[in-house]
Design a protein around this motif. Structure first.
Motif, short mmCIF file in Angstrom:
data_model
loop_
_atom_site.label_atom_id
_atom_site.label_comp_id
_atom_site.label_asym_id
_atom_site.label_seq_id
_atom_site.Cartn_x
_atom_site.Cartn_y
_atom_site.Cartn_z
N ARG A 44 7.52 -107.86 5.94
CA ARG A 44 7.12 -108.05 4.54
C ARG A 44 7.56 -109.40 4.00
O ARG A 44 7.08 -109.84 2.96
CB ARG A 44 7.71 -106.93 3.67
CG ARG A 44 7.14 -105.57 4.03
CD ARG A 44 7.68 -104.48 3.14
NE ARG A 44 9.11 -104.30 3.41
CZ ARG A 44 10.00 -103.96 2.48
NH1 ARG A 44 9.63 -103.76 1.24
NH2 ARG A 44 11.27 -103.80 2.79
N LEU A 45 8.47 -110.08 4.71
CA LEU A 45 8.98 -111.38 4.28
C LEU A 45 8.68 -112.43 5.33
O LEU A 45 8.98 -112.26 6.50
CB LEU A 45 10.49 -111.31 4.05
CG LEU A 45 11.18 -112.64 3.72
CD1 LEU A 45 10.69 -113.19 2.39
CD2 LEU A 45 12.68 -112.46 3.73
N GLN A 46 8.07 -113.51 4.89
CA GLN A 46 7.86 -114.67 5.75
C GLN A 46 8.63 -115.84 5.14
O GLN A 46 8.44 -116.16 3.97
CB GLN A 46 6.39 -115.04 5.82
CG GLN A 46 5.53 -114.00 6.48
CD GLN A 46 4.06 -114.42 6.47
OE1 GLN A 46 3.66 -115.35 5.78
NE2 GLN A 46 3.26 -113.70 7.23
N VAL A 47 9.49 -116.43 5.95
CA VAL A 47 10.24 -117.61 5.52
C VAL A 47 9.72 -118.79 6.32
O VAL A 47 9.68 -118.74 7.55
CB VAL A 47 11.75 -117.45 5.73
CG1 VAL A 47 12.49 -118.72 5.33
CG2 VAL A 47 12.28 -116.25 4.95
N LEU A 105 14.25 -111.31 -3.92
CA LEU A 105 13.72 -110.52 -2.82
C LEU A 105 13.88 -109.02 -3.10
O LEU A 105 12.96 -108.24 -2.83
CB LEU A 105 14.43 -110.87 -1.51
CG LEU A 105 14.23 -112.27 -0.96
CD1 LEU A 105 14.94 -112.42 0.38
CD2 LEU A 105 12.77 -112.63 -0.83
N GLY A 106 15.02 -108.64 -3.63
CA GLY A 106 15.24 -107.23 -3.96
C GLY A 106 14.26 -106.72 -4.99
O GLY A 106 13.74 -105.61 -4.87
N GLU A 107 14.01 -107.56 -6.01
CA GLU A 107 13.05 -107.18 -7.06
C GLU A 107 11.66 -106.98 -6.49
O GLU A 107 11.00 -105.99 -6.77
CB GLU A 107 12.94 -108.30 -8.11
CG GLU A 107 13.79 -108.14 -9.31
CD GLU A 107 13.61 -109.35 -10.23
OE1 GLU A 107 12.48 -109.87 -10.37
OE2 GLU A 107 14.62 -109.78 -10.81
N ARG A 108 11.23 -107.95 -5.71
CA ARG A 108 9.84 -107.94 -5.23
C ARG A 108 9.62 -107.07 -4.00
O ARG A 108 8.60 -106.40 -3.90
CB ARG A 108 9.38 -109.36 -4.93
CG ARG A 108 9.32 -110.20 -6.19
CD ARG A 108 8.77 -111.55 -5.91
NE ARG A 108 8.81 -112.36 -7.11
CZ ARG A 108 8.08 -113.43 -7.28
NH1 ARG A 108 7.25 -113.82 -6.35
NH2 ARG A 108 8.18 -114.13 -8.39
#
Length: 132
Positions: free
Chosen positions: A66-69, A114-117
């Motif tokens: 879900r996360l791309q850095v 990140l926690g919010e989204r």
């Protein structure tokens, strides 16, 4: 969700593919790469780069696909374009989903965003799969 990190990054220069084969065969290529990594960034920037890398690895462990850095070296052509586009003056700057800017390496703020989204999205996905 994508986070682009606009910062100075260690750089390694390569020759054309044919020359690289020759350099590797004579045992010169690995020494050159090691030296480039060693002198690539001043100590303070190298330490910051390592801290950002550690944060990115932990965030990826927590949020997975879900996360791309994406790391963007501000000394590259792509980096210059992004710096102009996002009106960035200080590094590192984190661009969240193409719009929100977080200037400086503020781990707590990054984790909160990140926690919010992604935290809420993860809870919704888990609830959906369990039938809640």
């Amino acid at each position: 969700m994508q986070v682009e990190v606009l910062t100075y990054a260690p750089t390694e220069f390569y020759h054309c593919q044919h020359c690289e084969i020759v350099w590797q065969e004579v045992g010169f290529g690995q020494r050159v790469r090691a030296e480039q990594r060693k002198v690539g960034l001043p100590f303070d920037l190298q330490a910051e780069y390592q801290a950002i890398s550690d944060w990115a690895a932990l965030a990826h462990q927590q949020y997975g696909q879900r996360l791309q850095v994406k790391l963007v070296d501000v000394a590259s052509i792509e980096g210059v374009i992004k710096v102009i586009r996002h009106r960035v003056r200080r590094f590192p700057t984190f661009i969240v989903d193409g719009s929100e800017r977080i200037i400086g390496f503020d781990k707590e703020r990054l984790d909160a965003v990140l926690g919010e989204r992604l935290g809420l999205a993860g809870e919704k996905e888990a609830a959906h799969h369990t039938g809640s």
